[in-house]
Design a protein around this motif. Structure first.
Motif, PDB file in Angstrom:
ATOM      1  N   TYR A  63     108.826  61.449  16.584  1.00  0.00           N
ATOM      2  CA  TYR A  63     108.594  61.191  15.166  1.00  0.00           C
ATOM      3  C   TYR A  63     108.879  59.736  14.792  1.00  0.00           C
ATOM      4  CZ  TYR A  63     108.955  66.306  15.139  1.00  0.00           C
ATOM      5  OH  TYR A  63     108.794  67.635  15.399  1.00  0.00           O
ATOM      6  N   GLU A 107     103.045  68.384  10.812  1.00  0.00           N
ATOM      7  CA  GLU A 107     102.132  67.377  10.295  1.00  0.00           C
ATOM      8  C   GLU A 107     102.871  66.380   9.418  1.00  0.00           C
ATOM      9  OE1 GLU A 107      99.746  65.264   7.513  1.00  0.00           O
ATOM     10  OE2 GLU A 107     101.027  66.948   6.911  1.00  0.00           O
ATOM     11  N   GLN A 108     103.784  66.876   8.558  1.00  0.00           N
ATOM     12  CA  GLN A 108     104.540  65.988   7.669  1.00  0.00           C
ATOM     13  C   GLN A 108     105.480  65.085   8.462  1.00  0.00           C
ATOM     14  OE1 GLN A 108     106.215  69.003   5.124  1.00  0.00           O
ATOM     15  NE2 GLN A 108     104.691  68.641   3.513  1.00  0.00           N
ATOM     16  N   LYS A 109     106.125  65.624   9.468  1.00  0.00           N
ATOM     17  CA  LYS A 109     107.031  64.813  10.287  1.00  0.00           C
ATOM     18  C   LYS A 109     106.280  63.678  10.975  1.00  0.00           C
ATOM     19  CE  LYS A 109     110.123  68.707  11.263  1.00  0.00           C
ATOM     20  NZ  LYS A 109     110.620  69.654  12.297  1.00  0.00           N
ATOM     21  N   HIS A 110     105.133  63.994  11.566  1.00  0.00           N
ATOM     22  CA  HIS A 110     104.364  62.978  12.280  1.00  0.00           C
ATOM     23  C   HIS A 110     103.746  61.966  11.318  1.00  0.00           C
ATOM     24  CE1 HIS A 110     104.542  64.372  16.441  1.00  0.00           C
ATOM     25  NE2 HIS A 110     104.473  65.623  15.983  1.00  0.00           N
ATOM     26  N   ARG A 111     103.448  62.385  10.094  1.00  0.00           N
ATOM     27  CA  ARG A 111     102.812  61.482   9.137  1.00  0.00           C
ATOM     28  C   ARG A 111     103.821  60.616   8.388  1.00  0.00           C
ATOM     29  NH1 ARG A 111     101.617  62.869   3.765  1.00  0.00           N
ATOM     30  NH2 ARG A 111     101.782  65.075   4.339  1.00  0.00           N
ATOM     31  N   LEU A 112     104.927  61.211   7.949  1.00  0.00           N
ATOM     32  CA  LEU A 112     105.833  60.518   7.035  1.00  0.00           C
ATOM     33  C   LEU A 112     106.999  59.805   7.721  1.00  0.00           C
ATOM     34  CD1 LEU A 112     105.990  63.220   4.210  1.00  0.00           C
ATOM     35  CD2 LEU A 112     104.629  61.132   4.248  1.00  0.00           C
ATOM     36  N   GLU A 115     106.402  56.181   8.975  1.00  0.00           N
ATOM     37  CA  GLU A 115     106.290  55.230   7.859  1.00  0.00           C
ATOM     38  C   GLU A 115     107.674  54.802   7.370  1.00  0.00           C
ATOM     39  OE1 GLU A 115     103.973  57.114   4.871  1.00  0.00           O
ATOM     40  OE2 GLU A 115     102.091  57.021   5.992  1.00  0.00           O
ATOM     41  N   THR A 121     106.847  52.463   4.018  1.00  0.00           N
ATOM     42  CA  THR A 121     106.875  53.247   2.787  1.00  0.00           C
ATOM     43  C   THR A 121     108.313  53.339   2.304  1.00  0.00           C
ATOM     44  OG1 THR A 121     104.956  54.576   3.434  1.00  0.00           O
ATOM     45  CG2 THR A 121     106.372  55.471   1.715  1.00  0.00           C
ATOM     46  N   GLU A 222      99.622  69.097   0.092  1.00  0.00           N
ATOM     47  CA  GLU A 222     100.373  68.380   1.123  1.00  0.00           C
ATOM     48  C   GLU A 222     101.639  67.730   0.586  1.00  0.00           C
ATOM     49  OE1 GLU A 222      98.089  65.412  -1.077  1.00  0.00           O
ATOM     50  OE2 GLU A 222      97.579  67.381  -0.233  1.00  0.00           O
TER      51      GLU A 222
END
Length: 387
Positions: A63, A107-112, A115, A121, A222
């Protein structure tokens, strides 16, 4: 994968990085010094730290984390606190990341998380409310399903770094059940979204905290972190999942060293300050507060590494740190005497006038819950006492 490293060598590596990348004039606390030029310096420095791979040091590598042991994170936080390193995005690094690690989807772990670890971010916190204060379970902000998404309405208070951040971590009520354990959910809200309004205000310590209004803010599916109604549990576990403790004692120890040096070279009506019984007693009291907090931090980290989690889960240290921070500043000023009240730029102000600012800032100990509320949590959840 863990990166084994001798802690003394690791500490030295951090100190060398700080010596190279943090000039003395760039050492400051972003919570109380957030002017545009200072904030730019803080962001640039934080991204240099991110380039080292030190943000999310203990997170799983898949991650964007470092997969390193929690003991190394404590050393990193100690050295940065002692140096007054101007780090930004603490809400993202600890609260948001911790919530994602315990409750976010893959999905959230890999996306956020990448960043956050790359400092691309920046996050602000949307928990406290005017009528709820430290009692998060009483929040009134609501999130109502509309189609596949949600509509959020409410008001948040004391949003630190809101005008400089990109996203808001919002706790909202998604059910009418008065119990928080199944009625609170967590959402990611773009601070530039329609319906989000920030009203910045300058606090007593010198920083900016905003009142945040959420007026019919629409978010997609999401935006919900994890599952509906699980937000309370996510928040309770979040800080432990992201790892470490807040080593206020390391910052205090650095200030104590400055005070000792001042007392060794400054004379009062009765001679050198360091030779006066009143001063010696005060310095000893300050050292006791530093070492007491350090021992509690090491105990918590040791228990965590050994899997010996107690019902308190490291809750004693935050209580003492919050209660001792203003006490530390008070004793510090008593050692200096009345000149400690002189502000920066004033003739004869000791230590450049910093103690006057430190005293004001020491009362900003409400973040994460006041010590009174934390004592109640320790009593009910740690000791099993009735409310």
């Amino acid at each position: 994968m863990s990166h084994p490293l001798n802690l003394d060598a690791w500490r030295q590596e951090i100190r060398e990085f700080l010596a190279a990348e943090l000039p003395p004039e760039h050492a400051f606390n972003t919570e109380f010094d957030d002017a545009p030029d200072q904030w730019r310096i803080a962001v640039e420095f934080s991204r240099k730290v991110a380039a080292q791979g030190w943000i999310g040091l203990t997170w799983p590598t898949e991650y964007g984390g470092g997969g390193r042991p929690i003991s190394e994170l404590l050393v990193l936080l100690e050295e940065f606190a002692a140096a007054d390193a101007p780090m930004v995005n603490s809400v993202g690094v600890f609260l948001v990341a911790g919530t994602l690690l315990v409750g976010g989807t893959e999905e959230q772990k890999h996306r956020l998380l990448p960043e956050i670890s790359q400092m691309t971010t920046l996050w602000a916190e949307g928990l406290t409310e005017p009528e709820a204060g430290s009692d998060l379970g009483s929040l009134r902000t609501t999130a109502v399903r509309e189609g596949e998404g949600w509509v959020i309405d409410g008001q948040k208070a004391y949003t630190s770094w809101g005008p400089m951040s990109d996203m808001l971590f919002v706790a909202a009520r998604t059910a009418s059940d008065p119990s928080p354990s199944g009625s609170i959910s967590i959402f990611c809200v773009d601070l530039k979204a329609e319906g989000v309004t920030l009203h910045p205000m300058r606090n007593f310590g010198g920083g900016i905290q905003s009142t945040t209004y959420l007026d019919h803010v629409r978010v997609g599916p999401e935006a919900l972190i994890g599952e509906v109604g699980k937000g309370w549990g996510y928040i309770m576990k979040a800080f432990y999942a992201s790892g470490g403790v807040e080593p206020i004692y390391a910052q205090q120890e650095a200030r104590l060293r400055r005070l000792v040096s001042h007392c060794r070279t400054t004379r009062g009506p009765q001679g050198l300050l360091i030779e006066q019984t009143r001063v010696i007693d005060g310095l000893a009291e300050l050292a006791r507060m530093v070492q007491g907090q350090r021992l509690l931090a090491y105990e918590h980290i040791g228990n965590t590494m050994a899997g010996r989690m107690t019902p308190y889960e490291g809750g004693v240290l935050p209580v003492l740190a919050k209660e001792w921070e203003p006490l530390f500043a008070q004793v510090f000023d008593e050692v200096l005497g009345q000149s400690s009240q002189l502000t920066a730029g004033t003739e004869h102000a000791p230590l450049g006038g910093a103690p006057e600012a430190w005293y004001r800032q020491s009362f900003a100990n409400h973040a994460g819950g006041t010590p009174q509320v934390k004592r109640m949590v320790l009593a009910t959840r740690g000791l099993g006492l009735p409310r």
